[in-house]
Design an enzyme around this catalytic site. Structure first.
Site, PDB file in Angstrom:
ATOM      1  N   GLY A 121       4.677  -9.883   4.992  1.00  0.00           N
ATOM      2  CA  GLY A 121       5.362 -10.496   6.131  1.00  0.00           C
ATOM      3  C   GLY A 121       5.155 -12.010   6.146  1.00  0.00           C
ATOM      4  O   GLY A 121       6.068 -12.777   6.453  1.00  0.00           O
ATOM      5  N   ASP A 122       3.956 -12.443   5.805  1.00  0.00           N
ATOM      6  CA  ASP A 122       3.661 -13.888   5.772  1.00  0.00           C
ATOM      7  C   ASP A 122       4.496 -14.567   4.678  1.00  0.00           C
ATOM      8  O   ASP A 122       4.992 -15.689   4.858  1.00  0.00           O
ATOM      9  CB  ASP A 122       2.170 -14.130   5.489  1.00  0.00           C
ATOM     10  CG  ASP A 122       1.269 -13.347   6.437  1.00  0.00           C
ATOM     11  OD1 ASP A 122       1.694 -13.077   7.573  1.00  0.00           O
ATOM     12  OD2 ASP A 122       0.140 -13.015   6.026  1.00  0.00           O
TER      13      ASP A 122
HETATM   14  O1  RIB Z   1      -1.167 -10.906   7.029  1.00  0.00           O
HETATM   15  C1  RIB Z   1      -2.248 -10.743   6.163  1.00  0.00           C
HETATM   16  C2  RIB Z   1      -3.394 -11.596   6.598  1.00  0.00           C
HETATM   17  O2  RIB Z   1      -3.865 -11.156   7.849  1.00  0.00           O
HETATM   18  C3  RIB Z   1      -4.588 -11.558   5.687  1.00  0.00           C
HETATM   19  O3  RIB Z   1      -4.545 -12.541   4.690  1.00  0.00           O
HETATM   20  C4  RIB Z   1      -5.777 -11.669   6.638  1.00  0.00           C
HETATM   21  O4  RIB Z   1      -6.576 -12.774   6.429  1.00  0.00           O
HETATM   22  C5  RIB Z   1      -5.184 -11.648   8.043  1.00  0.00           C
HETATM   23  O5  RIB Z   1      -5.060 -12.892   8.602  1.00  0.00           O
END
Ligand code: RIB
Length: 290
Positions: free
Chosen positions: A237-238
Site C-alpha cells: 500500500g505504501d
Molecule cells: O506498511 C508497512 C509498514 O508499516 C512497515 O514498514 C512497518 O514499519 C509499519 O510502519
C-alpha cells in the site's frame, strides 16, 4: 516540484511464520530479516524510485543513523530528518506462508518530531508541491494546516487507521488514500461514503481487486490489480501511494498514475521485505503481467 513527506522511519524486524500467531500461542519463526521500513520511509523510497524529488521530514534516535543514511542512498533528501533523544521507531512484523502480515509498532522517535522542525522544513516548500503524511508520526495536524496555508497539495494516507485522526485533518485535505475496511470505518464515524467526502481526490485501495478513484463530484473509476503470486503484502500500500504521488508530481493524469502504482504494488507483493525492495521505475515499466 517536490514531495514533502512527514513520515515514520522504522527498523522492520520481519519474522517468517507458518501462520499468524493466535492469542497465547508460542510460535517459532523460520526466518528473521531486518529492513528499512515505516509507512513514511516506504512512501519516500517509492516516490524517489518513481522519479520524484522527495524531502522526508522525520526523526531517528542515535540508533537509527543507518536508516537516514540508507534513505539518502535510495535518493531521498534527508536534510530534515532530525536526530533526537528517543530510540528509533521499530516494527515487529509477522508474515505467514500466504504473505499476510501482522505488525506491532513501537513509535519511538516518530512521535518526537517537533512542530518547529516541521515549520522550518516546510518554509522551503513552494505552492503546488505535494505534502503527504500518515498516522505514525507526531505533528500531523500542524502539517495539514501549514500545508493548506502554503498552497501545497495535502495528502493523507490514513494508516494505521483512526477515524478520529482522519476527522481532525479532513478539512485540510486535497487527497485521501485509504483501504476498503478503513473507508467503511470512516463512513461509520462520519456517515460519509468516499464519494461524499469533502476531498478533491479519494482513492480506496482494494487489495488484490485493485483500487477505486473518487474524483469529487464525478463518477468513481475502477482500476483492476494485476494477478500475481503474493509472498509478502507488507509495504504494498505504501508503494502504491508513493507511486501515485510521484506520478501526480510529474504531471501524469490520475488514471495513468494509478495504473503505474498498481504495477509497482503488484511487483512489491512478490518481494519479501519493505523499503529496501521497493521496485524502481525501470522494473515497473518492464514488468509483464498475465
Ligand atoms: O506498511 C508497512 C509498514 O508499516 C512497515 O514498514 C512497518 O514499519 C509499519 O510502519
Amino acid at each position: 516540484m517536490a514531495i514533502w513527506n512527514l513520515g515514520s522511519i522504522n527498523a522492520d524486524m520481519v519474522y517468517s511464520l507458518p501462520h499468524l500467531p493466535a492469542p497465547g500461542e508460542t510460535l517459532a519463526a523460520s526466518g528473521l530479516q531486518k529492513f528499512l521500513g515505516g509507512k513514511g520511509a516506504n512512501m519516500s523510497v517509492a516516490a524517489a524510485r518513481a522519479g520524484a524529488h522527495v524531502r522526508h521530514i522525520g526523526a531517528v534516535g542515535a540508533d537509527g543513523l543507518w536508516a537516514r543514511e540508507r534513505l539518502t542512498e535510495y535518493g531521498v533528501d534527508t536534510r530534515n530528518i532530525a536526530q533526537v533523544d528517543t530510540p528509533t521507531g521499530h516494527a515487529i512484523i509477522a508474515v505467514d506462508a500466504q504473505g499476510e502480515n501482522l505488525i506491532i509498532l513501537y513509535p519511538g522517535a516518530n512521535h518526537a518530531i517537533g512542530a518547529d522542525a516541521l515549520s522550518e522544513a516546510l518554509s522551503d516548500s513552494n505552492a503546488g508541491d505535494i505534502l503527504v503524511f500518515q498516522n505514525e508520526t507526531s505533528a500531523q495536524i500542524q502539517a495539514a494546516k501549514q500545508g493548506r496555508e502554503r498552497g501545497l497539495i495535502v495528502c493523507y494516507a490514513a494508516a494505521p487507521f483512526s477515524a478520529g485522526a482522519v476527522q481532525e485533518v479532513l478539512p485540510y485535505l486535497d487527497f485521501l488514500i485509504l483501504n476498503e475496511v478503513e473507508a467503511e470505518q470512516l463512513q461509520q464515524a462520519t456517515s460519509l461514503a468516499p464519494a461524499d467526502l469533502p476531498v478533491e481526490h479519494v482513492i480506496v485501495t482494494l487489495g488484490s481487486k485493485g483500487a477505486r478513484y473518487f474524483p469529487r463530484g464525478q463518477m468513481a473509476v475502477d482500476f483492476s490489480a494485476h494477478r500475481v503470486q503474493a509472498v509478502d503484502t507488507t509495504g504494498a500500500g505504501d508503494t502504491f501511494t508513493g507511486y501515485v504521488l510521484a506520478g501526480i508530481d510529474r504531471g501524469m493524469p490520475m488514471a495513468q498514475a494509478i495504473k503505474q502504482a498498481n504495477r509497482a504494488a503488484a511487483l512489491m507483493v512478490m518481494r519479501p521485505g519493505t523499503a529496501d525492495v521497493i521496485p524502481d521505475l525501470k522494473d515497473v515499466r518492464a514488468a509483464v503481467f498475465d
